[in-house]
Design a protein around this motif. Structure first.
Motif, PDB file in Angstrom:
ATOM      1  N   MET A   1       0.826  -1.190   0.000  1.00  0.00           N
ATOM      2  CA  MET A   1       0.000   0.000   0.000  1.00  0.00           C
ATOM      3  C   MET A   1       0.868   1.252   0.000  1.00  0.00           C
ATOM      4  N   SER A   2       2.016   1.143   0.667  1.00  0.00           N
ATOM      5  CA  SER A   2       2.793   2.356   0.870  1.00  0.00           C
ATOM      6  C   SER A   2       3.658   2.721  -0.338  1.00  0.00           C
ATOM      7  N   ASP A   3       4.049   1.756  -1.147  1.00  0.00           N
ATOM      8  CA  ASP A   3       4.950   2.121  -2.247  1.00  0.00           C
ATOM      9  C   ASP A   3       4.182   2.655  -3.473  1.00  0.00           C
ATOM     10  N   ALA A   4       2.973   2.114  -3.732  1.00  0.00           N
ATOM     11  CA  ALA A   4       2.201   2.598  -4.875  1.00  0.00           C
ATOM     12  C   ALA A   4       1.519   3.917  -4.515  1.00  0.00           C
ATOM     13  N   ARG A   5       1.040   4.645  -5.514  1.00  0.00           N
ATOM     14  CA  ARG A   5       0.296   5.872  -5.222  1.00  0.00           C
ATOM     15  C   ARG A   5      -1.008   5.489  -4.534  1.00  0.00           C
ATOM     16  N   PRO A   6      -1.383   6.209  -3.497  1.00  0.00           N
ATOM     17  CA  PRO A   6      -2.611   5.832  -2.808  1.00  0.00           C
ATOM     18  C   PRO A   6      -3.821   6.009  -3.719  1.00  0.00           C
ATOM     19  N   PRO A   7      -4.836   5.128  -3.588  1.00  0.00           N
ATOM     20  CA  PRO A   7      -6.038   5.267  -4.409  1.00  0.00           C
ATOM     21  C   PRO A   7      -6.756   6.581  -4.113  1.00  0.00           C
ATOM     22  N   ARG A   8      -7.374   7.170  -5.144  1.00  0.00           N
ATOM     23  CA  ARG A   8      -8.028   8.475  -4.978  1.00  0.00           C
ATOM     24  C   ARG A   8      -9.516   8.309  -4.734  1.00  0.00           C
ATOM     25  N   ALA A   9     -10.096   9.339  -4.126  1.00  0.00           N
ATOM     26  CA  ALA A   9     -11.536   9.334  -3.877  1.00  0.00           C
ATOM     27  C   ALA A   9     -12.299   9.406  -5.197  1.00  0.00           C
ATOM     28  N   ARG A  10     -13.434   8.704  -5.284  1.00  0.00           N
ATOM     29  CA  ARG A  10     -14.324   8.789  -6.433  1.00  0.00           C
ATOM     30  C   ARG A  10     -15.711   9.137  -5.918  1.00  0.00           C
ATOM     31  N   ARG A  11     -16.679   9.215  -6.835  1.00  0.00           N
ATOM     32  CA  ARG A  11     -18.027   9.521  -6.360  1.00  0.00           C
ATOM     33  C   ARG A  11     -18.688   8.239  -5.884  1.00  0.00           C
ATOM     34  N   PRO A  12     -19.531   8.360  -4.844  1.00  0.00           N
ATOM     35  CA  PRO A  12     -20.283   7.184  -4.412  1.00  0.00           C
ATOM     36  C   PRO A  12     -21.150   6.687  -5.564  1.00  0.00           C
ATOM     37  N   GLY A  13     -21.477   5.429  -5.607  1.00  0.00           N
ATOM     38  CA  GLY A  13     -22.335   4.950  -6.681  1.00  0.00           C
ATOM     39  C   GLY A  13     -22.440   3.445  -6.701  1.00  0.00           C
ATOM     40  N   ILE A  14     -23.037   2.969  -7.767  1.00  0.00           N
ATOM     41  CA  ILE A  14     -23.397   1.569  -7.902  1.00  0.00           C
ATOM     42  C   ILE A  14     -22.179   0.657  -7.856  1.00  0.00           C
TER      43      ILE A  14
ATOM     44  N   GLU B   1      -9.255   7.405  16.191  1.00  0.00           N
ATOM     45  CA  GLU B   1      -7.971   7.153  16.838  1.00  0.00           C
ATOM     46  C   GLU B   1      -7.191   6.228  15.908  1.00  0.00           C
ATOM     47  N   VAL B   2      -5.934   6.563  15.717  1.00  0.00           N
ATOM     48  CA  VAL B   2      -5.129   5.846  14.734  1.00  0.00           C
ATOM     49  C   VAL B   2      -3.806   5.425  15.370  1.00  0.00           C
ATOM     50  N   ASP B   3      -3.422   4.191  15.148  1.00  0.00           N
ATOM     51  CA  ASP B   3      -2.133   3.683  15.634  1.00  0.00           C
ATOM     52  C   ASP B   3      -0.994   4.460  14.969  1.00  0.00           C
ATOM     53  N   GLU B   4      -0.029   4.905  15.768  1.00  0.00           N
ATOM     54  CA  GLU B   4       1.075   5.729  15.255  1.00  0.00           C
ATOM     55  C   GLU B   4       1.785   5.063  14.082  1.00  0.00           C
ATOM     56  N   GLY B   5       1.921   3.745  14.176  1.00  0.00           N
ATOM     57  CA  GLY B   5       2.677   3.010  13.163  1.00  0.00           C
ATOM     58  C   GLY B   5       2.028   3.044  11.784  1.00  0.00           C
ATOM     59  N   TYR B   6       0.725   3.353  11.741  1.00  0.00           N
ATOM     60  CA  TYR B   6       0.009   3.338  10.460  1.00  0.00           C
ATOM     61  C   TYR B   6      -0.537   4.711  10.085  1.00  0.00           C
ATOM     62  N   ALA B   7      -0.168   5.730  10.871  1.00  0.00           N
ATOM     63  CA  ALA B   7      -0.812   7.031  10.723  1.00  0.00           C
ATOM     64  C   ALA B   7      -0.542   7.656   9.352  1.00  0.00           C
ATOM     65  N   ALA B   8       0.715   7.610   8.888  1.00  0.00           N
ATOM     66  CA  ALA B   8       1.040   8.257   7.616  1.00  0.00           C
ATOM     67  C   ALA B   8       0.333   7.534   6.461  1.00  0.00           C
ATOM     68  N   GLU B   9       0.360   6.209   6.530  1.00  0.00           N
ATOM     69  CA  GLU B   9      -0.278   5.404   5.485  1.00  0.00           C
ATOM     70  C   GLU B   9      -1.782   5.684   5.416  1.00  0.00           C
ATOM     71  N   LEU B  10      -2.411   5.744   6.573  1.00  0.00           N
ATOM     72  CA  LEU B  10      -3.853   6.023   6.599  1.00  0.00           C
ATOM     73  C   LEU B  10      -4.150   7.458   6.184  1.00  0.00           C
ATOM     74  N   ALA B  11      -3.240   8.366   6.505  1.00  0.00           N
ATOM     75  CA  ALA B  11      -3.445   9.764   6.117  1.00  0.00           C
ATOM     76  C   ALA B  11      -3.450   9.891   4.592  1.00  0.00           C
ATOM     77  N   ASP B  12      -2.628   9.084   3.917  1.00  0.00           N
ATOM     78  CA  ASP B  12      -2.620   9.122   2.455  1.00  0.00           C
ATOM     79  C   ASP B  12      -3.962   8.665   1.884  1.00  0.00           C
ATOM     80  N   LEU B  13      -4.638   7.773   2.600  1.00  0.00           N
ATOM     81  CA  LEU B  13      -5.927   7.267   2.123  1.00  0.00           C
ATOM     82  C   LEU B  13      -7.099   8.164   2.505  1.00  0.00           C
ATOM     83  N   LEU B  14      -7.044   8.720   3.718  1.00  0.00           N
ATOM     84  CA  LEU B  14      -8.222   9.401   4.261  1.00  0.00           C
ATOM     85  C   LEU B  14      -8.123  10.922   4.229  1.00  0.00           C
ATOM     86  N   ALA B  15      -6.972  11.462   3.848  1.00  0.00           N
ATOM     87  CA  ALA B  15      -6.781  12.911   3.732  1.00  0.00           C
ATOM     88  C   ALA B  15      -7.364  13.680   4.919  1.00  0.00           C
ATOM     89  N   PRO B  16      -6.892  13.436   6.126  1.00  0.00           N
ATOM     90  CA  PRO B  16      -7.469  14.105   7.298  1.00  0.00           C
ATOM     91  C   PRO B  16      -7.282  15.615   7.252  1.00  0.00           C
TER      92      PRO B  16
END
Lengths: 258, 440
Positions: free
Chosen positions: B1-14, B125-140
């Motif tokens: 997950m960390s080496d590839a570009r993180p997936p981007r948000a899309r519109r909700p849908g079917i 609440e996010v585990d420190e060890g995964y915070a950067a990785e999750l930030a790339d996904l969730l754009a806090p």
């Protein structure tokens, strides 16, 4: 402390860099030695030496605890300035217990993952190589003083100089000393002990505490022997050691692989 | 997950109906088997890698990350309640589900089949060890760093690494970085390295000076300057009287009642108020904030009170959970007096207990029963501290039976200091289920 009242000399225990090298219960090692001497009726004095403090004279026990690499770098210059005084204390027969990073500081050299080599004090006949793999879990090693039992948590291998030997042969856990075909843990050179065993090591290993105390007490003219005042401590240590022996072999630390 | 570009948000849908449905089914299945699981989150992430960013992108007030060695669960709880008291609908992850798959599993429960969320804001609440990785996904929008304390050395190796992980994640915050100015490592964060402006929170110097062990944050062994560097605080704890505290938040003095006593909880409250004020902007209101705290029940096992023998009017048990030396020390320092009846418990959920010798135990004068798989290691430490013990009994069930056999206390309350696993076990023995508990 107590020698001032009745003139009998106190055994002098010195812990170096308790702030920087004191993250794994290293105070417990000091406490174990102090309490066991007190219960044997032998006067004891504990001194803590930080960066910039003078090195006390006439040390009977030298303790170095564990800490991160950054802490090793921070105390390194100060420690190099004490080289002659520490070497003298060791030549005079002071007992030494050095744990983890503290042991590495007393070694000949520490090779880091990126190839950088740090100079140690050269008091211990070993060279340290930091490893990618970390070894974590309970450890048991057979030694000349009985089973050394505790918790290991390090990423270091120690290579001994010719003639030096591992203090213990690992029977459970991983260990940090290359020892022929088997795995070794900890090093003993005369009255110097260096280890990667935590727990902290001395409360869990009364046999090692008592070995250090016999050396230290005799320097002040005392014959140290644990007695009935020690038995309530040692019953609990036996229980803790037994629980660990019963536990090893179970794969407890699976999440290390995450 | 960390080496590839993180997936981007899309519109909700079917396109999300199948992966969301599968995830929800997996959730139901794993729950029927008992307990929570990371599997539903894993499955859904595999089927639809863009789902997580798509969900996160819909929160009108953004996503808040709560990071820290200690206090994440409590503070997440506080932020959520204060925002709710301002009328927001809050999504939050259940206690302890702070790894990526846990966060996904929780979001799944809340999402519609087409991948829409219903809440206004997410507080995670996010585990420190995964915070950067999750930030790339969730754009806090907001990332809060509570503290860096000596914790889980067997996992993080060196405490300063934990600081670096939090600050690395913080560079990804879109709107605000919130930092504890009294933490030696965190206070030295470089604001220029951040995308968003930094807001500091803290505790008044004289209050820290009056605390036996300060705030128990890790000393900085890296820079040569062991302490924190000074910053003006956006929110500062200025009065502490038991559970009642006052926090100066910008120009407003906010009086709140903490869910449990302790300077660590007061610090968490200042952090939570800073986050809430930044999320709400002009909408932040001191009275509503105080109401949020008043509505808060203690988090699972943190100051929670449960009947000892099932009788609401009989003897009670106060649970005090600790994870490591700093949290045990801060909880001991918060005691008004030595507990009348005390159970202490540690099991193999806490692998290395060397740190027990770094805790100052002056606040207790005896222990009635020492229990858990590591009972003897704990008892040995107590013996070296000269503390009397009634019983050393590794079996928690027997230890509880012993505590139940003792006469009632004058205060009507026993105190149980427990690690996470034995907090769960203790609650269960007292008849309180240990199902994963969502915070509403």
């Amino acid at each position: 402390m107590s020698d001032r009242q009745d003139g009998s000399p106190a055994v002098r225990i010195v812990q170096f860099y308790p702030v920087e090298l004191g993250v794994t219960g290293d105070r417990g090692n000091v406490r174990a030695l102090q309490t066991r001497l007190e219960r044997a009726g032998i006067p004891v004095e504990v001194l803590r030496v930080g960066r910039g403090d003078p090195t006390p004279a006439d040390i009977d026990v030298i303790l170095f605890g564990n800490g991160p690499l950054s802490a090793m770098r921070v105390v390194m210059d100060d420690l190099q300035g004490r080289r002659a005084e520490l070497a003298t204390a060791v030549e005079d027969g002071a007992a030494v217990l050095a744990v983890g990073a503290g042991a590495e500081l007393l070694s000949e050299s520490i090779t880091l993952l990126d190839g950088e080599v740090l100079d140690g004090l050269g008091i211990l006949p070993l060279r340290v190589t930091r490893t990618r793999e970390r070894r974590v879990g309970y450890i048991i090693a057979e030694t000349e003083h009985g089973r050394l039992i505790g918790f290991e948590d390090h990423a270091s291998m120690w290579t001994l100089d010719a003639g030096a030997q591992a203090y213990g042969r690992v029977v459970a856990g991983r260990g940090s000393v290359r020892d022929g075909d088997g795995a070794g843990e900890s090093v003993r050179v005369g009255h110097l002990f260096a280890t990667n065993v935590q727990g902290p090591v001395l409360p869990l290993n009364p046999q090692l505490s008592d070995e250090l105390l016999r050396i230290a007490a005799s320097r002040r003219g005392y014959s140290y022997q644990p007695g009935t005042a020690h038995s309530c401590l040692d019953v609990l240590a036996t229980g803790a050691r037994q629980a660990i022996e019963d536990r090893v072999g179970d794969e407890v630390f699976t999440f290390m692989k995450v | 997950m960390s080496d590839a570009r993180p997936p981007r948000a899309r519109r909700p849908g079917i396109r999300y109906v199948f992966p969301v449905a599968m995830g929800k089914l997996a959730r139901i299945a794993t729950r029927l088997r008992g307990g929570g699981s990371a599997f539903p989150g894993y499955l859904t992430n595999k089927l639809a890698p863009t789902l997580l960013p798509t969900l996160a992108g819909q929160f009108e007030h953004g996503v808040v990350f709560v990071l820290g060695s200690n206090g994440k669960t409590t503070t997440t709880h506080m932020v959520s309640e204060v925002l709710r008291a301002h009328g927001l609908t809050v999504f939050t992850n259940p206690t302890g589900a702070n790894l990526p798959q846990g966060v996904t599993s929780a979001l799944l429960a809340d999402a519609t089949l087409t991948g829409r969320v219903r809440a206004d804001v997410a507080v995670l609440e996010v585990d420190e060890g995964y915070a950067a990785e999750l930030a790339d996904l969730l754009a806090p929008s907001v990332i809060l760093s509570l503290n860096v304390q000596v914790d889980q050395l067997y996992r993080f190796y060196e405490t300063e690494r934990v600081a670096d992980m939090m600050l690395e994640a913080s560079t990804r915050a879109r709107a605000h970085v919130v930092i504890n100015r009294d933490d030696p490592y965190l206070s030295k964060a470089d604001p220029a390295a951040m995308t968003a402006p930094v807001s500091y929170f803290g505790v008044a110097a004289e209050i820290i000076a009056g605390s036996a062990h300060g705030l128990a944050n890790a000393a900085d062994t890296r820079s040569g300057d062991a302490g924190a560097v000074a910053h003006p605080a956006f929110a500062e704890v200025i009065v502490v009287e038991g559970r009642d505290i006052t926090v100066q938040v910008d120009t407003a003095a906010v009086a709140v009642t903490l869910p449990a006593k302790g300077l660590h909880y007061a610090t968490d409250a200042a952090a939570a108020l800073t986050v809430a004020a930044r999320v709400l902007g002009d909408g932040f209101d001191a009275e509503r904030a105080a109401r949020g705290f008043a509505q808060m029940a203690p988090a699972y096992g943190r100051g929670e009170v449960i009947p000892l023998r099932g009788d609401r009017h009989g003897e009670q048990v106060e649970f005090v959970m600790f994870k490591n030396a700093p949290s045990m020390q801060m909880n001991l320092d918060a005691l008004d007096r030595a507990p009348e009846r005390l159970l202490l418990a540690i099991d193999e959920g806490t692998p290395d207990v060397s740190w027990l010798y770094d805790v100052d135990l002056d606040a207790i004068d005896h222990v009635d029963v020492v229990t858990g798989e590591k009972a003897h290691q704990l008892a040995l430490r107590l013996a070296y501290a000269g503390i009397e013990m009634g019983l050393v009994e590794p079996d928690m069930d027997k230890a509880v039976a012993y505590m139940r056999s003792l006469p009632d206390t004058a205060a009507g309350r026993q105190t149980w200091f427990v690690n996470y696993e034995l907090m769960m076990a203790g609650r269960r023995i007292l008849g309180h289920g240990d199902q994963e508990v969502a915070r509403r």
